[in-house]
Design a protein around this motif. Structure first.
Motif, mmCIF file in Angstrom:
data_model
loop_
_atom_site.group_PDB
_atom_site.id
_atom_site.type_symbol
_atom_site.label_atom_id
_atom_site.label_comp_id
_atom_site.label_asym_id
_atom_site.label_seq_id
_atom_site.Cartn_x
_atom_site.Cartn_y
_atom_site.Cartn_z
ATOM 1 N N LEU A 55 1.097 -1.016 0.006
ATOM 2 C CA LEU A 55 0.015 0.529 -0.215
ATOM 3 C C LEU A 55 0.801 0.873 -0.322
ATOM 4 O O LEU A 55 0.349 2.451 -0.095
ATOM 5 C CB LEU A 55 -0.680 0.227 1.391
ATOM 6 N N GLY A 56 1.795 1.085 0.380
ATOM 7 C CA GLY A 56 2.960 2.503 -0.139
ATOM 8 C C GLY A 56 2.857 3.044 1.237
ATOM 9 O O GLY A 56 4.025 4.004 1.105
ATOM 10 N N LEU A 57 2.629 2.271 2.257
ATOM 11 C CA LEU A 57 2.969 2.817 3.559
ATOM 12 C C LEU A 57 4.915 2.252 4.005
ATOM 13 O O LEU A 57 4.637 1.529 3.223
ATOM 14 C CB LEU A 57 2.232 1.876 4.756
ATOM 15 N N PRO A 58 4.975 3.274 5.799
ATOM 16 C CA PRO A 58 6.664 3.080 5.113
ATOM 17 C C PRO A 58 6.144 1.989 6.949
ATOM 18 O O PRO A 58 5.541 1.595 7.126
ATOM 19 C CB PRO A 58 6.809 4.581 6.066
ATOM 20 N N TYR A 59 7.744 1.312 6.600
ATOM 21 C CA TYR A 59 8.587 0.282 8.036
ATOM 22 C C TYR A 59 8.125 0.627 9.539
ATOM 23 O O TYR A 59 9.306 1.358 9.380
ATOM 24 C CB TYR A 59 9.795 -0.686 7.259
ATOM 25 N N PRO A 60 8.368 -0.366 9.994
ATOM 26 C CA PRO A 60 7.212 -1.072 9.943
ATOM 27 C C PRO A 60 5.430 -0.174 10.059
ATOM 28 O O PRO A 60 5.197 0.239 11.031
ATOM 29 C CB PRO A 60 7.095 -1.245 12.135
ATOM 30 N N GLY A 61 5.299 -1.413 9.010
ATOM 31 C CA GLY A 61 3.285 -1.386 8.638
ATOM 32 C C GLY A 61 2.632 -1.840 9.102
ATOM 33 O O GLY A 61 1.563 -1.136 8.979
ATOM 34 N N GLY A 62 2.443 -2.640 9.828
ATOM 35 C CA GLY A 62 1.760 -3.082 10.778
ATOM 36 C C GLY A 62 1.066 -2.068 11.271
ATOM 37 O O GLY A 62 -0.369 -2.360 11.642
ATOM 38 N N PRO A 63 1.488 -0.928 12.511
ATOM 39 C CA PRO A 63 0.318 -0.251 13.347
ATOM 40 C C PRO A 63 0.754 0.831 12.711
ATOM 41 O O PRO A 63 -1.047 1.392 13.587
ATOM 42 C CB PRO A 63 2.010 0.522 14.198
#
Length: 343
Positions: free
Chosen positions: A179-187
């Motif tokens: 989805l293009g979200l930065p790491y870490p993306g889980g939170p």
């Protein structure tokens, strides 16, 4: 050896967090964690960079833990450390430091299995928190692990289900990356999911035998779905981010809960404890509370600071091992793979 007044210095260095804690018996006096932001630009943990950062962080982190606990190192009863599982380079830093300090202070050395520690974190004494009664089921969910464990006593644990490929934390992080979200993306998925509709989009749940898990096919399904939708509408992610995250999170939680329900039915155990970094997820916490009402479970979730990798959970295992005179030899070595039921 006085077992009524035990001071444990604990060290955790299994992945990319350097942590030190001091426990007085089963109470945490300090719990210091130094993270490593350097991995963000690479979209995941780089083992070589992690071990270098541990080398820089370990002395100040231990010093800070002792300072915050207001303890002199001469008061320590033993040193507990993570032997494995984890990244070998990272583990070696903590192992070497713990062994050196143990020799220097002439106090016992205690090796700890990182996965046992996630489970025994439930036994850290905290105001207004209750501890699970044996036997109970523990689900450990993190970036590197997904397991269901039958816990008969502090050190009698049996893995009854585990992932056959990727861990649940990786499923969250890789979905976020798609989805293009930065790491870490889980939170971040958890954050956006709060504003979205969990039934907006459907993703297939993998059919896996027994109590085992698989997340590789789920990640592929998310990738193909996003590729198809963005081809038709380049702004699809931007316009539907909350709903996509809510839908991804909903299916992942469903997969976990389905297996827990099956495990509870098979074993007849209704005491359920969850641990590991993914147990900080608000959707999982809410669902566990709902399951208490629906299935008569009694669920246990640690405080947020004891869910992710931290030394306090290493210290509580160290305390129970100290009571059992279960000490490690100075020749002990780090183990990248370390089965929870062989620890």
């Amino acid at each position: 050896m006085n077992k009524d007044d035990v001071y444990i210095l604990a060290i955790e260095s299994s992945c990319d967090d350097t942590s030190a804690a001091v426990l007085h018996n089963d109470k945490v006096l300090s719990n210091v964690v130094a993270g490593q932001e350097i991995h963000e630009e690479y979209g995941g943990v780089v083992p070589e960079l992690a071990s270098r950062a541990h080398q820089q962080n370990i002395v100040p982190v231990v010093h800070q833990a002792l300072s915050k606990a207001n303890i002199d190192k001469k008061q320590l009863s033993a040193i507990a450390f993570t032997r494995g599982p984890g990244l070998m380079g990272s583990l070696l830093v903590g192992t070497s430091f713990a062994k050196s300090l143990s020799l220097g202070l002439n106090i016992p050395l205690i090796e700890v299995n990182h996965m046992q520690a996630h489970i025994l974190a439930h036994f850290i004494k905290e105001p207004e928190t209750s501890m699970p009664e044996f036997p109970f089921l523990a689900m450990t969910i993190s970036g590197g692990h997904t397991q269901i464990v039958k816990v008969n006593s502090h050190f009698d644990m049996e893995v009854i289900g585990e992932t056959l490929d990727d861990a649940v934390g990786e499923a969250f992080d890789k979905s976020a990356k798609i989805l293009g979200l930065p790491y870490p993306g889980g939170p971040l998925i958890d954050q956006y999911a709060k504003e979205g509709n969990p039934k907006a989009f459907s993703f297939p749940k993998p059919k896996v035998k027994d109590l085992n898990f698989s997340f590789s096919g789920f990640k592929t399904a998310v990738l193909y779905f996003i590729q198809k939708q963005t081809k038709e509408n380049p702004k699809f992610i931007e316009e539907n981010l909350n709903d996509i995250c809510a839908s991804i999170q909903h299916v992942i939680i469903d997969i976990l809960i389905d297996k827990l329900k099956k495990a509870s039915k098979q074993t007849g155990i209704k005491q359920i404890a969850i641990g590991g970094g993914v147990s900080a997820n608000s959707g999982i916490r809410k669902t566990m509370k709902d399951c208490e009402k629906r299935f008569g479970w009694k669920s246990y979730i640690p405080k947020f600071e004891y869910t992710t990798d931290n030394a306090a959970m290493i210290g509580i295992v160290g305390y129970y091992k100290f009571l059992n005179d279960d000490f490690a030899d100075i020749k002990t070595t780090a183990k990248a793979r370390f089965a929870i039921d062989h620890a």
